[in-house]
Enzyme design. Structure first.
Site, PDB file in Angstrom:
ATOM      1  N   SER A   9     -30.167 -30.423  -3.080  1.00 50.87           N
ATOM      2  CA  SER A   9     -30.609 -30.652  -2.876  1.00 50.87           C
ATOM      3  C   SER A   9     -30.776 -28.756  -2.257  1.00 50.87           C
ATOM      4  O   SER A   9     -30.875 -28.379  -1.821  1.00 50.87           O
ATOM      5  CB  SER A   9     -31.303 -30.914  -1.649  1.00 50.87           C
ATOM      6  OG  SER A   9     -33.184 -30.501  -1.080  1.00 50.87           O
ATOM      7  N   HIS A  34     -31.170 -31.782  -6.802  1.00 47.31           N
ATOM      8  CA  HIS A  34     -32.794 -32.046  -6.313  1.00 47.31           C
ATOM      9  C   HIS A  34     -33.524 -30.648  -6.022  1.00 47.31           C
ATOM     10  O   HIS A  34     -33.411 -30.112  -5.663  1.00 47.31           O
ATOM     11  CB  HIS A  34     -32.437 -33.112  -5.295  1.00 47.31           C
ATOM     12  CG  HIS A  34     -33.116 -33.740  -3.918  1.00 47.31           C
ATOM     13  ND1 HIS A  34     -33.551 -34.658  -4.960  1.00 47.31           N
ATOM     14  CD2 HIS A  34     -33.731 -33.362  -3.308  1.00 47.31           C
ATOM     15  CE1 HIS A  34     -34.587 -35.839  -4.709  1.00 47.31           C
ATOM     16  NE2 HIS A  34     -34.602 -34.959  -3.491  1.00 47.31           N
ATOM     17  N   ASP A  36     -37.336 -30.389  -4.693  1.00 46.60           N
ATOM     18  CA  ASP A  36     -38.305 -31.287  -3.560  1.00 46.60           C
ATOM     19  C   ASP A  36     -39.184 -30.741  -4.123  1.00 46.60           C
ATOM     20  O   ASP A  36     -39.636 -29.144  -3.815  1.00 46.60           O
ATOM     21  CB  ASP A  36     -37.993 -30.899  -2.139  1.00 46.60           C
ATOM     22  CG  ASP A  36     -36.810 -32.111  -1.817  1.00 46.60           C
ATOM     23  OD1 ASP A  36     -35.584 -31.203  -1.155  1.00 46.60           O
ATOM     24  OD2 ASP A  36     -37.862 -33.485  -1.816  1.00 46.60           O
ATOM     25  N   MET A  38     -43.555 -30.333  -2.876  1.00 45.01           N
ATOM     26  CA  MET A  38     -44.818 -30.258  -2.096  1.00 45.01           C
ATOM     27  C   MET A  38     -45.828 -29.928  -1.629  1.00 45.01           C
ATOM     28  O   MET A  38     -45.503 -28.607  -2.559  1.00 45.01           O
ATOM     29  CB  MET A  38     -43.842 -29.921  -0.410  1.00 45.01           C
ATOM     30  CG  MET A  38     -42.550 -31.075  -0.610  1.00 45.01           C
ATOM     31  SD  MET A  38     -41.322 -30.122   1.205  1.00 45.01           S
ATOM     32  CE  MET A  38     -39.824 -30.263   0.953  1.00 45.01           C
ATOM     33  N   HIS A  67     -37.984 -34.562  -7.001  1.00 36.52           N
ATOM     34  CA  HIS A  67     -38.575 -35.400  -6.253  1.00 36.52           C
ATOM     35  C   HIS A  67     -40.039 -35.210  -5.688  1.00 36.52           C
ATOM     36  O   HIS A  67     -40.458 -33.877  -5.212  1.00 36.52           O
ATOM     37  CB  HIS A  67     -37.944 -35.044  -4.542  1.00 36.52           C
ATOM     38  CG  HIS A  67     -38.371 -36.040  -3.595  1.00 36.52           C
ATOM     39  ND1 HIS A  67     -37.913 -36.251  -2.238  1.00 36.52           N
ATOM     40  CD2 HIS A  67     -39.651 -37.133  -3.725  1.00 36.52           C
ATOM     41  CE1 HIS A  67     -37.901 -36.778  -1.697  1.00 36.52           C
ATOM     42  NE2 HIS A  67     -39.396 -36.925  -2.157  1.00 36.52           N
ATOM     43  N   MET A  69     -43.225 -35.275  -3.274  1.00 38.94           N
ATOM     44  CA  MET A  69     -43.723 -35.313  -2.405  1.00 38.94           C
ATOM     45  C   MET A  69     -45.599 -34.732  -2.094  1.00 38.94           C
ATOM     46  O   MET A  69     -45.471 -33.546  -1.107  1.00 38.94           O
ATOM     47  CB  MET A  69     -43.056 -34.410  -1.588  1.00 38.94           C
ATOM     48  CG  MET A  69     -41.361 -35.565  -0.798  1.00 38.94           C
ATOM     49  SD  MET A  69     -40.581 -34.853  -0.075  1.00 38.94           S
ATOM     50  CE  MET A  69     -39.599 -33.615  -1.439  1.00 38.94           C
ATOM     51  N   MET A 138     -35.704 -42.662   1.137  1.00 37.91           N
ATOM     52  CA  MET A 138     -35.736 -41.979   2.596  1.00 37.91           C
ATOM     53  C   MET A 138     -35.069 -41.774   3.032  1.00 37.91           C
ATOM     54  O   MET A 138     -35.443 -42.882   4.282  1.00 37.91           O
ATOM     55  CB  MET A 138     -37.418 -41.554   2.430  1.00 37.91           C
ATOM     56  CG  MET A 138     -37.643 -40.684   1.291  1.00 37.91           C
ATOM     57  SD  MET A 138     -37.198 -39.083   0.907  1.00 37.91           S
ATOM     58  CE  MET A 138     -36.984 -37.804   2.023  1.00 37.91           C
ATOM     59  N   GLY A 143     -40.751 -34.161   3.378  1.00 38.36           N
ATOM     60  CA  GLY A 143     -40.872 -32.659   3.904  1.00 38.36           C
ATOM     61  C   GLY A 143     -40.159 -31.863   4.874  1.00 38.36           C
ATOM     62  O   GLY A 143     -40.523 -30.878   4.320  1.00 38.36           O
ATOM     63  N   GLY A 146     -32.590 -31.046   7.106  1.00 39.31           N
ATOM     64  CA  GLY A 146     -32.206 -31.317   8.660  1.00 39.31           C
ATOM     65  C   GLY A 146     -32.573 -31.288   9.635  1.00 39.31           C
ATOM     66  O   GLY A 146     -32.495 -31.559  11.267  1.00 39.31           O
ATOM     67  N   ASP A 176     -31.610 -40.059   0.363  1.00 40.86           N
ATOM     68  CA  ASP A 176     -32.112 -38.926   0.153  1.00 40.86           C
ATOM     69  C   ASP A 176     -32.530 -38.344   2.012  1.00 40.86           C
ATOM     70  O   ASP A 176     -33.315 -38.797   2.806  1.00 40.86           O
ATOM     71  CB  ASP A 176     -33.750 -38.510  -0.542  1.00 40.86           C
ATOM     72  CG  ASP A 176     -33.929 -36.951  -0.205  1.00 40.86           C
ATOM     73  OD1 ASP A 176     -34.949 -36.713  -0.556  1.00 40.86           O
ATOM     74  OD2 ASP A 176     -33.270 -36.127   0.162  1.00 40.86           O
ATOM     75  N   GLY A 177     -31.866 -37.480   2.589  1.00 45.74           N
ATOM     76  CA  GLY A 177     -32.060 -37.033   3.761  1.00 45.74           C
ATOM     77  C   GLY A 177     -30.346 -37.118   4.487  1.00 45.74           C
ATOM     78  O   GLY A 177     -30.376 -38.397   5.134  1.00 45.74           O
ATOM     79  N   GLY A 198     -27.222 -31.837   1.395  1.00 48.89           N
ATOM     80  CA  GLY A 198     -28.669 -30.972   2.197  1.00 48.89           C
ATOM     81  C   GLY A 198     -28.139 -29.926   3.218  1.00 48.89           C
ATOM     82  O   GLY A 198     -26.586 -29.691   2.893  1.00 48.89           O
ATOM     83  N   SER A 200     -26.301 -30.614   5.552  1.00 46.10           N
ATOM     84  CA  SER A 200     -25.626 -31.299   6.544  1.00 46.10           C
ATOM     85  C   SER A 200     -24.307 -31.709   5.667  1.00 46.10           C
ATOM     86  O   SER A 200     -23.588 -32.906   6.827  1.00 46.10           O
ATOM     87  CB  SER A 200     -26.199 -32.403   6.912  1.00 46.10           C
ATOM     88  OG  SER A 200     -26.895 -33.849   6.438  1.00 46.10           O
TER      89      SER A 200
END
Ligand code: DX5
Ligand code: ZN
Length: 228
Positions: A9, A34, A36, A38, A67, A69, A138, A143, A146, A176-177, A198, A200
């Site tokens: 990501s 990836h 994102d 938004m 992605h 959003m 998700m 949004g 972390g 994702d997440g 991402g 983590s």
């Protein structure tokens, strides 16, 4: 057997060092990037832009995994669906006609994805799966990066994956997440095959991206991975 894929990501990347990061991804055989996007309405945050995607695709051939959003899905699709081998996913609850949005994405030659908010069940998208190429589960509220995995999302991956199998749909199941070192094996066992990496995992602060990619691959494939 579905091919397992990694989609780092880029909103989690150090944008001041993006070139080095992209070189490492190319050398390590990363599958997708990836992206994102938004709009500050569908989610209370602003994400990455089509201009940045133009810069990235002028430098690397790694396909974009966009992605969206955003609330105005059909307005934004033309800005992203034209990139080579791109995948564009959107949240169906904000599209007036989700099937038409899928067809719009396909009309640009891109793959179409359905992003499923944690609160929504697979029931609402069952009839979209025959047209979609990927479904993005998700596992955090959309949004922000972390965040912690929402309880119950591993079971949801299982539900989505087994539903697709039962219906005979060859869609990719993306997660994702908070795809962390701890959560990754559970997500893999639950039936996911595309993993958004991402903060983590691959972009964990103060760690080495190349080593993290190799660790990620060894968790996906065991130790018979090239370069481990
Ligand atoms: C969140 C985004 C994710 C996010 C993942 O809305 O869709 O792609 O960047 O970040 P981590 O892995 O830190 O949860
Ligand atoms: Zn995302």
């Amino acid at each position: 057997m579905k091919v397992l894929k990694i989609s780092p990501s880029l909103m989690c990347a150090d944008l001041l060092d993006l070139k080095t990061c992209l070189d490492t991804f190319t050398e390590e055989g990363i599958d997708y990037l990836h992206i994102d996007v938004m709009d500050g309405h569908y989610v209370p945050n602003i994400g990455l832009s089509a201009d940045l995607c133009r810069t990235i695709t002028s430098y690397t051939d790694i396909p974009l995994d966009v992605h969206l959003m955003v609330e105005n899905v059909d307005q934004l699709i033309p800005q992203f669906a034209g990139f080579a081998d791109a995948t564009v996913s959107f949240h169906p609850e904000v599209s007036r006609h989700p099937l038409r949005s899928i067809q719009l994405i396909h009309s640009f030659g891109a793959r179409a994805g359905i992003a499923l908010d944690p609160s929504l069940s697979i029931e609402g998208i069952r009839y979209l799966l025959q047209e979609a190429d990927t479904v993005c589960v998700m596992t955090v509220n959309p949004g922000y990066s972390g965040q912690e995995l929402i309880p119950g999302m591993i079971e949801k991956i299982e539900e989505v994956s087994s539903c697709c199998e039962k219906m005979g749909y060859t869609v990719e199941v993306e997660v994702d997440g908070n795809v962390s070192w701890k959560n990754l094996p559970k997500m893999l066992k639950a039936g996911a095959n595309v993993f958004v990496a991402g903060t983590s995992s691959i972009f964990m602060r103060g760690t080495n991206i190349r080593e993290n990619i190799r660790r990620f691959k060894s968790l996906l494939y065991g130790n018979n991975v090239k370069g481990v």
